[in-house]
Design a protein around this motif. Structure first.
Motif, PDB file in Angstrom:
ATOM      1  N   GLU A  18      42.279  76.513  44.150  1.00 29.91           N
ATOM      2  CA  GLU A  18      42.823  77.142  45.355  1.00 29.91           C
ATOM      3  C   GLU A  18      42.698  76.205  46.552  1.00 29.91           C
ATOM      4  O   GLU A  18      43.603  76.133  47.396  1.00 29.91           O
ATOM      5  N   ILE A  19      41.587  75.474  46.637  1.00 30.19           N
ATOM      6  CA  ILE A  19      41.420  74.497  47.712  1.00 30.19           C
ATOM      7  C   ILE A  19      42.553  73.476  47.686  1.00 30.19           C
ATOM      8  O   ILE A  19      43.137  73.138  48.722  1.00 30.19           O
ATOM      9  N   SER A  20      42.891  72.988  46.503  1.00 34.34           N
ATOM     10  CA  SER A  20      43.950  71.973  46.405  1.00 34.34           C
ATOM     11  C   SER A  20      45.305  72.534  46.810  1.00 34.34           C
ATOM     12  O   SER A  20      46.137  71.817  47.383  1.00 34.34           O
ATOM     13  N   LEU A  21      45.556  73.814  46.515  1.00 33.94           N
ATOM     14  CA  LEU A  21      46.812  74.446  46.925  1.00 33.94           C
ATOM     15  C   LEU A  21      46.878  74.638  48.432  1.00 33.94           C
ATOM     16  O   LEU A  21      47.892  74.332  49.074  1.00 33.94           O
ATOM     17  N   PHE A  22      45.802  75.168  49.004  1.00 29.64           N
ATOM     18  CA  PHE A  22      45.800  75.404  50.443  1.00 29.64           C
ATOM     19  C   PHE A  22      45.862  74.088  51.212  1.00 29.64           C
ATOM     20  O   PHE A  22      46.490  74.009  52.276  1.00 29.64           O
ATOM     21  N   ASN A  23      45.221  73.057  50.695  1.00 28.82           N
ATOM     22  CA  ASN A  23      45.284  71.751  51.345  1.00 28.82           C
ATOM     23  C   ASN A  23      46.696  71.189  51.309  1.00 28.82           C
ATOM     24  O   ASN A  23      47.114  70.479  52.236  1.00 28.82           O
ATOM     25  N   ARG A  24      47.461  71.493  50.251  1.00 30.11           N
ATOM     26  CA  ARG A  24      48.856  71.033  50.208  1.00 30.11           C
ATOM     27  C   ARG A  24      49.669  71.668  51.348  1.00 30.11           C
ATOM     28  O   ARG A  24      50.488  70.982  51.986  1.00 30.11           O
ATOM     29  N   THR A  25      49.438  72.943  51.612  1.00 28.04           N
ATOM     30  CA  THR A  25      50.163  73.599  52.704  1.00 28.04           C
ATOM     31  C   THR A  25      49.851  72.931  54.037  1.00 28.04           C
ATOM     32  O   THR A  25      50.752  72.669  54.840  1.00 28.04           O
ATOM     33  N   GLU A  26      48.578  72.629  54.266  1.00 27.40           N
ATOM     34  CA  GLU A  26      48.196  71.967  55.509  1.00 27.40           C
ATOM     35  C   GLU A  26      48.779  70.558  55.589  1.00 27.40           C
ATOM     36  O   GLU A  26      49.284  70.140  56.630  1.00 27.40           O
ATOM     37  N   TRP A  27      48.700  69.837  54.494  1.00 24.68           N
ATOM     38  CA  TRP A  27      49.242  68.476  54.451  1.00 24.68           C
ATOM     39  C   TRP A  27      50.745  68.484  54.718  1.00 24.68           C
ATOM     40  O   TRP A  27      51.265  67.640  55.462  1.00 24.68           O
ATOM     41  N   ALA A  28      51.448  69.450  54.124  1.00 23.14           N
ATOM     42  CA  ALA A  28      52.907  69.492  54.256  1.00 23.14           C
ATOM     43  C   ALA A  28      53.330  69.690  55.708  1.00 23.14           C
ATOM     44  O   ALA A  28      54.386  69.183  56.127  1.00 23.14           O
ATOM     45  N   HIS A  29      52.533  70.395  56.504  1.00 26.23           N
ATOM     46  CA  HIS A  29      52.891  70.587  57.917  1.00 26.23           C
ATOM     47  C   HIS A  29      52.916  69.271  58.683  1.00 26.23           C
ATOM     48  O   HIS A  29      53.494  69.203  59.770  1.00 26.23           O
ATOM     49  N   ILE A  42      44.240  67.378  47.292  1.00 26.07           N
ATOM     50  CA  ILE A  42      45.524  67.908  47.761  1.00 26.07           C
ATOM     51  C   ILE A  42      46.491  67.892  46.588  1.00 26.07           C
ATOM     52  O   ILE A  42      46.848  66.820  46.079  1.00 26.07           O
ATOM     53  N   TYR A  43      46.919  69.043  46.145  1.00 26.87           N
ATOM     54  CA  TYR A  43      47.823  69.128  44.995  1.00 26.87           C
ATOM     55  C   TYR A  43      49.260  68.869  45.458  1.00 26.87           C
ATOM     56  O   TYR A  43      49.989  69.793  45.824  1.00 26.87           O
ATOM     57  N   ASN A  44      49.666  67.574  45.435  1.00 29.85           N
ATOM     58  CA  ASN A  44      51.007  67.203  45.910  1.00 29.85           C
ATOM     59  C   ASN A  44      51.657  66.118  45.051  1.00 29.85           C
ATOM     60  O   ASN A  44      52.661  65.519  45.466  1.00 29.85           O
ATOM     61  N   LEU A  45      51.105  65.856  43.854  1.00 34.59           N
ATOM     62  CA  LEU A  45      51.656  64.818  42.977  1.00 34.59           C
ATOM     63  C   LEU A  45      52.069  65.437  41.645  1.00 34.59           C
ATOM     64  O   LEU A  45      52.370  66.622  41.572  1.00 34.59           O
ATOM     65  N   GLY A  46      52.109  64.643  40.591  1.00 31.88           N
ATOM     66  CA  GLY A  46      52.512  65.122  39.273  1.00 31.88           C
ATOM     67  C   GLY A  46      54.000  65.392  39.225  1.00 31.88           C
ATOM     68  O   GLY A  46      54.814  64.644  39.790  1.00 31.88           O
ATOM     69  N   ASN A  47      54.393  66.474  38.538  1.00 34.69           N
ATOM     70  CA  ASN A  47      55.815  66.778  38.402  1.00 34.69           C
ATOM     71  C   ASN A  47      56.307  67.729  39.500  1.00 34.69           C
ATOM     72  O   ASN A  47      57.349  68.357  39.369  1.00 34.69           O
ATOM     73  N   LEU A  48      55.550  67.822  40.567  1.00 42.99           N
ATOM     74  CA  LEU A  48      55.952  68.673  41.677  1.00 42.99           C
ATOM     75  C   LEU A  48      57.114  68.055  42.454  1.00 42.99           C
ATOM     76  O   LEU A  48      57.203  66.831  42.601  1.00 42.99           O
TER      77      LEU A  48
END
Length: 778
Positions: free
Chosen positions: A542-553, A597-603
């Motif tokens: 969940e931390i990695s998901l929420f961090n992606r939202t913050e990073w994306a901003h 931060i979950y922002n790599l892989g096949n995303l």
């Protein structure tokens, strides 16, 4: 004899005449006295009438002036209030400038508003109200921090006897109206958060009133419940028949409000037709918003049906719910989560004056805590209380066990500096009254009694039950002191109201957030390390998901399909969520731990659906699927300015601040909480839980609680990472209606808690009168 007889008759007539004259004189005097009293009474009544009309008139004129200013502002805003800055700009535009700091203005100062309010003219040509002549109406403005005060001074005189009576009766009054951030509307919701995922797996969201009131005479009288997601909603679904863990088989006794997209676990939006077959369902309610019940008192499930265009009030699903308050058809849905400690710098401890030091850094600074603590008025009178002074650490499991079972304080005052551990037993519950402010972390569990709130600048941990010490109802034949009826929810046996509000300036942690995922086959006391050297778990995902939202901003462009997620130079998809100069807030597990931060892989980000498409969550510390940041690396541009070295982001740990409570000790205590309960009994939390950061928590399926959590209150936070998965139990009596799974999360919204926390919405102001005082006539 005859002569004497005549003289005797004359004497008798003279005596009678004298008596008559005396009587007439007395009657005349009485009549004159009565007339005088009547005249005085008439004058008194007239005077009282003048006093009443004068007082009423000056109050009414002041109210009309406030209404004139406020309604003009609302019209300029399109019908809904904005922030205090927009109100000040409006006052500037009509010539009502800020007069600077100070107290009540001197007589005759301020802007004349008589012509603006539009009072009718009297026979003298002066404005009048109810036969009262308005001599003066002035407004003066003072801006103070987040508040603007309007000093309205009114003077009036009676027009009775004008030209004959000097001086005329007069009255002058000063009213102060304060315009400041309105109360946060988010506490009207059972669950409110930015992004929802996992919460609705085998969940029931209901009303506490309905859940604990089994009187058939009350069926159909309970209000519907509201659940809101401000940015995204993820509901698991699968195409195959049957229900398992890839279905969000949840039941909401009310309405769901969504901004952004509602998607499945892969980021694919749920179509309008898809709601007709989705396992997440609403319940029927009438035009008044009252939940409908069958003859047995059960809710009546129905599928979600997206509101039309334009949306009408009373629907059960709103997608893309408007952000403009004036356009919201079914009640207010906030746009953000205000911090319980306003991030404005607070008060300078040295001077007591407003300060901007630390403003907008997304942390609770000393001055910001001091500003909130100034209004704390409560106490904790009993229970097991332990205070670790700043810099003091728990050094052994024995010390922590003593803190939980013995403590080192008998009570807590309204303000405490240090990390606090609170435990309550049925014989010695935590007894709270009013608001208690704690500058540090709080660990709290057990039984609690009373009405009050705890606001902590750090994290709040609820490792076990936190429940009201409620009573039971008496049934016919019960002996005194031995009631056998159902629980009197929210009311102790002695009649004390039990209502709790909890707020954290940091994060909130529920249950066993330390246990590694089952795929790592953890032992009873194993925990995650919080960095890539250790194992993975739900909280880290969940931390990695929420961090992606913050990073994306912070990213003007995002990687599209087929673009290299490692190379921002190749990204071409404009980011609809980009915010210039945004200060992100990233989570880490413990102080100093790496930031995933979950922002790599096949995303990739799909511009047509405006969602991330790909795998739901990472399952390990895999650098191929996530960016892993070392917070100590000051050369990393995501966290630090490469030129100045200044921080560009806030990083908040889930673990205890400064390491005062080691995770190992907390884990042993959590296991002790589990061991002391019957198998299958849900973990229970009572009260309102609020933070402008995250609530992380899990009740594991293979623990003694069977993955079940009951919350009697509400969960309101920016990020909600909570999993109570329940358990497969075909035919069980505690199942989601129509599901083979027991209820995992059962949340019963308690509307009594919505007034427990003084959290203000910085994006919407409200007006209210704060002072009324007579003054000398102007």
């Amino acid at each position: 004899m005859k002569t004497r007889s005549v003289c005797g008759n004359s004497a008798e007539r003279g005596s009678a005449l004298l008596a008559a004259v005396i009587l007439i004189s007395a009657l005349a005097m009485l009549l004159l006295s009565m007339l005088a009293v009547g005249v005085e009474g008439s004058r008194a009544v007239t005077g009282q009438d003048d006093e009443l009309r004068l007082t009423s008139a000056v109050e009414s004129v002041g109210s009309l002036a406030a209404q004139h200013l406020w309604s003009g502002y609302l019209r300029a805003q399109g019908g809904a209030a904005g922030d205090v800055h927009s109100f000040r700009l409006y006052l500037d535009s009509i010539g009502l400038a800020d007069s600077g700091p100070g107290g009540p203005p001197p007589a005759g100062s301020g802007t004349d508003l008589i012509a603006d309010v539009g009072l009718p003219a009297g026979i003298t040509g002066r404005p009048e109200m109810d036969r009262v002549r308005v001599e003066n109406l002035r407004a003066l403005r003072r801006d103070e921090g987040e508040a603007t005060r309007l000093y309205l001074t009114v003077a009036a005189s009676s027009n009775r006897g004008a030209g004959f009576i000097h001086p005329l009766p007069t009255r002058a009054l000063q009213e102060v109206y304060t315009v400041e951030p309105a109360p946060f509307d988010g506490f009207d919701y059972g669950i409110l958060t930015k992004n929802v995922n996992c919460v609705f797996c085998h969940a029931v969201i209901d009303s506490a009133k309905r859940a604990y009131d089994l009187d058939p005479a009350h069926y159909g009288t309970f209000d519907k419940i509201k659940v809101g997601a401000l940015e995204s909603l993820m509901l698991r679904s699968r195409s195959r028949s049957g229900i398992n863990d890839f279905n969000a088989d949840s039941l909401l006794a009310g309405t769901l409000y969504v901004r952004g997209q509602a998607t499945d676990q892969h980021g694919v939006p749920i179509s309008n037709n898809g709601w007709n077959t989705h396992t997440a369902r609403s319940c029927q309610f009438d035009v008044n918003g009252n939940l409908m019940q069958d003859a047995s008192g059960n809710l009546v499930p129905q599928h979600f049906d997206p509101a039309g265009n334009p949306p009408q009030p009373g629907e059960n699903l709103y997608l893309d719910y408007p952000t403009n308050y004036a356009d919201q058809p079914d009640g207010l849905l906030p746009t953000t989560f205000p911090p319980p400690f306003p991030d404005d710098g607070g008060i300078d401890p040295a001077t007591g004056l407003p300060s901007t030091i630390g403003a907008n850094n997304r942390r609770v600074d000393p001055g910001e805590f001091l500003a909130v603590a100034h209004d704390a008025d409560g106490s904790i009178a009993s229970g097991i209380v332990y205070v670790a002074d700043p810099g003091v650490h728990i050094n052994s499991q024995t010390q922590y066990n003593r803190a939980l079972t013995i403590g080192n304080r008998a009570s807590l005052a309204s303000v405490t500096t240090g990390n606090v551990i609170l435990s309550g037993t049925q014989a010695n519950p935590i007894v709270i009254t009013g608001t208690v402010a704690i500058d540090g972390d709080v660990v709290i569990d057990g039984w609690i009694k009373g009405t009050g709130s705890i606001v902590a600048s750090g994290n709040v941990y609820a490792p076990g039950d936190l429940r009201y010490l409620d009573g039971r109802a008496y049934l016919p034949g019960d002996s005194p002191g031995q009631p056998t009826g159902g629980p009197t929810f929210g009311v102790a046996q002695d009649g004390t109201a039990n209502t709790l509000g909890l707020a954290a300036g940091g994060n909130m942690l529920i249950g066993d957030y330390l246990r590694p995922s089952s795929i790592f086959d953890p032992g009873q006391y194993d925990i995650v390390s919080g960095d890539a050297s250790g194992s993975w778990n739900f909280a880290l995902a969940e931390i990695s998901l929420f961090n992606r939202t913050e990073w994306a901003h912070t990213q003007p462009f995002l990687p599209g399909h087929g673009q290299d997620p490692h190379n921002p130079a190749t990204w071409t998809v404009p980011n609809p969520g980009y915010i210039a100069s945004y200060v992100p807030r990233y989570y880490q597990f413990g102080p100093g731990d790496q930031v995933p931060i979950y922002n790599l892989g096949n995303l990739y980000f799909d511009p047509s659906t405006r969602t991330w498409l790909g795998d739901e969550v990472p399952t390990s510390w895999d650098p191929n699927v996530m960016t892993i940041i070392d917070p100590g690396d000051h050369s990393n541009p995501l966290l630090y300015d490469p030129t100045t070295g200044a921080a560009r982001a806030a990083v908040l740990p889930v673990g205890a601040q400064g390491g005062w409570l080691p995770d190992d000790f907390q884990k042993h205590a959590i296991e002790a909480f589990k061991a002391g309960r019957p198998v299958g009994e849900p973990m229970r939390l009572d009260g309102l839980y609020y933070t402008n950061n995250a609530i992380f928590g899990i009740v594991h399926r293979n623990d003694r609680m069977d993955g079940k959590l009951v919350v009697n209150g509400s969960l309101v936070c920016a990020d909600l990472g909570l999993l109570a998965p329940g358990k497969s139990a075909p035919g069980g009596g505690d199942n989601v209606p129509g599901s083979p799974y027991s209820v995992g999360l059962r949340l019963n919204y308690d509307e009594r808690t919505k007034g427990m926390l003084n959290v203000r919405n910085p994006f919407q102001v409200a007006i209210h009168r704060t002072l009324w005082r007579p003054t000398a006539a102007l």
